[in-house]
Structure formats: structure tokens, C-alpha cells
Write a protein that holds these residues in place. Structure first.
Motif, PDB file in Angstrom:
ATOM      1  N   GLU A  79      48.741 -22.601  -4.286  1.00  0.00           N
ATOM      2  CA  GLU A  79      48.037 -21.436  -5.037  1.00  0.00           C
ATOM      3  C   GLU A  79      46.550 -22.200  -4.471  1.00  0.00           C
ATOM      4  OE1 GLU A  79      48.279 -20.683  -9.141  1.00  0.00           O
ATOM      5  OE2 GLU A  79      50.406 -19.824  -8.875  1.00  0.00           O
ATOM      6  N   THR A  81      42.217 -21.243  -5.582  1.00  0.00           N
ATOM      7  CA  THR A  81      41.582 -20.799  -6.292  1.00  0.00           C
ATOM      8  C   THR A  81      39.873 -21.342  -6.232  1.00  0.00           C
ATOM      9  OG1 THR A  81      43.134 -20.779  -8.229  1.00  0.00           O
ATOM     10  CG2 THR A  81      41.387 -19.914  -9.383  1.00  0.00           C
ATOM     11  N   ARG A  99      49.203 -17.899  -2.857  1.00  0.00           N
ATOM     12  CA  ARG A  99      48.263 -17.080  -3.521  1.00  0.00           C
ATOM     13  C   ARG A  99      46.532 -17.445  -3.193  1.00  0.00           C
ATOM     14  NH1 ARG A  99      49.877 -14.313  -8.570  1.00  0.00           N
ATOM     15  NH2 ARG A  99      48.313 -14.115  -9.451  1.00  0.00           N
ATOM     16  N   ASP A 101      42.421 -16.261  -4.802  1.00  0.00           N
ATOM     17  CA  ASP A 101      41.569 -16.102  -5.360  1.00  0.00           C
ATOM     18  C   ASP A 101      40.454 -16.824  -5.938  1.00  0.00           C
ATOM     19  OD1 ASP A 101      41.123 -13.953  -7.441  1.00  0.00           O
ATOM     20  OD2 ASP A 101      41.711 -15.547  -9.015  1.00  0.00           O
ATOM     21  N   ARG A 119      48.809 -12.312  -1.663  1.00  0.00           N
ATOM     22  CA  ARG A 119      48.309 -12.219  -2.836  1.00  0.00           C
ATOM     23  C   ARG A 119      46.888 -12.371  -2.061  1.00  0.00           C
ATOM     24  NH1 ARG A 119      48.546  -9.117  -7.175  1.00  0.00           N
ATOM     25  NH2 ARG A 119      46.623  -9.781  -8.065  1.00  0.00           N
ATOM     26  N   THR A 121      42.546 -12.189  -3.370  1.00  0.00           N
ATOM     27  CA  THR A 121      42.237 -11.491  -3.979  1.00  0.00           C
ATOM     28  C   THR A 121      40.558 -11.770  -3.869  1.00  0.00           C
ATOM     29  OG1 THR A 121      42.819 -12.525  -5.768  1.00  0.00           O
ATOM     30  CG2 THR A 121      44.068  -9.764  -5.720  1.00  0.00           C
TER      31      THR A 121
END
Length: 197
Positions: A79, A81, A99, A101, A119, A121
Motif C-alpha cells: 500500500e 498512501t 493499493r 491512494d 486500486r 485513487t
């Protein structure tokens, strides 16, 4: 003030669940390093090389990997972020499910990458190279893809709502079942030569 490590090489190191907070690495090389379940925050890696590094289930917050090379790395369930990966490249990496983000992934090279079901985003991905990438069933929403290279990308069943698709040639990608919003539909129709009245 955190110290900066320059021009170091790390081989066959076990950094399992390591916490990399405010660490800075410049032109360092990492080979066969286990970063499974590692956590980075405010860390920066500049012009570093990662070869056969395990990033499985690792989490990265507000960290930077700028102009880095990732080769044969495993990013299973990683992930990112609010991270900055400007100018980095991925070659023969296992990138799913991943992921992303927020953050800035502009000028990142991901040609031919298997990104099925990932994912992504609210990320800036200007001029990203996704030539031939497989984004089947991926969520790519709120992403700035202006100037992106998307030729031969597979976008079937991908959720593209809210992303900048001005660089997308609808005739040059696989797009069956891809989801777009009304505004994007107008952009794509114009790209196909339709006049909207």
C-alpha cells in the motif's frame, strides 16, 4: 535531523516488519532484501535500485521513491498512501493486488505491467507509461492521466470514473465494460471525432 545514507549496497538482508521512519537513502542498491510487512513514513529513496526485493504487505505513507528502479520485486498487497514515485520504473514486478491512494506517480514507467484488479485513487500520474499494461477490472478513479501512454492497454471492466482521459485513444485500447462518467464520455466521443451538441 535524520542522517542520509549514500551509495550503500544491501544484500540478502532481513528487514521484515522494519519501521523506516524519516530515513533517507541516495543512490543505494537493495538486492534480495525482505521488506515484508515493513512500514515507511516520511522516508525517501532517491535514485535507488531494488532487485528481487519483497515488499509484500508493506505500507508506505508520505514516502518518496524518486527515479528508482524496481526489478523483479514483489509488491503483493503493498500500500502506498500519499507517496511520490516520480520518474521510477518497474520491470518484471509482481504488482497485484496493490493499493495506491494519493501522491504523485508522474513519469513512472509501467509498460506491460500486470495491474489487474489494483486500486489507484486520487493519484497524479501525468505522462505515466502504461503501454500494454493490463488494468482489467482495476479501479483507476480520480487519477490525473494527462499525457499518459496508454497504447494497447487493457482497460476491460476498469472503473475509470473521475480520471483525466484526455490522452486516451479509445480505438487503441481494450475497453469492453470499462466504466466512465458522463463528462468522460464526452471527452471520449470527441476523441472519436463525434461532435457533441
Amino acid at each position: 535531523m535524520p542522517e542520509t545514507v549514500e551509495d550503500a549496497t544491501y544484500r540478502h538482508q532481513d528487514w521484515y516488519a522494519e519501521e523506516l521512519v524519516d530515513r533517507h537513502y541516495v543512490r543505494c542498491e537493495f538486492f534480495h532484501v525482505d521488506l515484508t510487512e515493513a512500514f515507511s513514513q516520511g522516508a525517501s529513496f532517491t535514485e535507488c535500485v531494488f532487485g528481487n526485493v519483497a515488499f509484500n504487505a508493506s505500507r508506505h505513507v508520505d514516502s518518496a521513491f524518486t527515479r528508482c528502479v524496481f526489478k523483479r520485486c514483489n509488491l503483493f498487497e503493498a500500500e502506498f498512501t500519499g507517496c511520490k514515485l516520480v520518474g521510477s520504473s518497474f520491470d518484471q514486478c509482481d504488482l497485484r493486488p496493490m493499493r495506491i491512494d494519493g501522491g504523485d506517480w508522474s513519469f513512472v514507467a509501467l509498460p506491460g505491467a500486470d495491474l489487474r484488479g489494483v486500486r489507484i485513487t486520487d493519484v497524479r500520474m501525468r505522462e505515466v507509461d502504461l503501454t500494454g499494461a493490463n488494468l482489467t477490472g482495476a479501479t483507476v478513479s480520480g487519477v490525473d492521466l494527462s499525457g499518459a501512454q496508454l497504447h494497447a492497454a487493457k482497460l476491460a471492466r476498469a472503473d475509470l470514473r473521475g480520471s483525466d482521459l484526455t490522452a486516451l485513444d479509445p480505438t487503441a485500447v481494450e475497453r469492453a465494460g470499462a466504466i466512465v462518467d458522463a463528462e468522460q464520455a464526452v471527452v471520449l466521443a470527441r476523441a472519436l471525432g463525434f461532435e457533441i451538441r
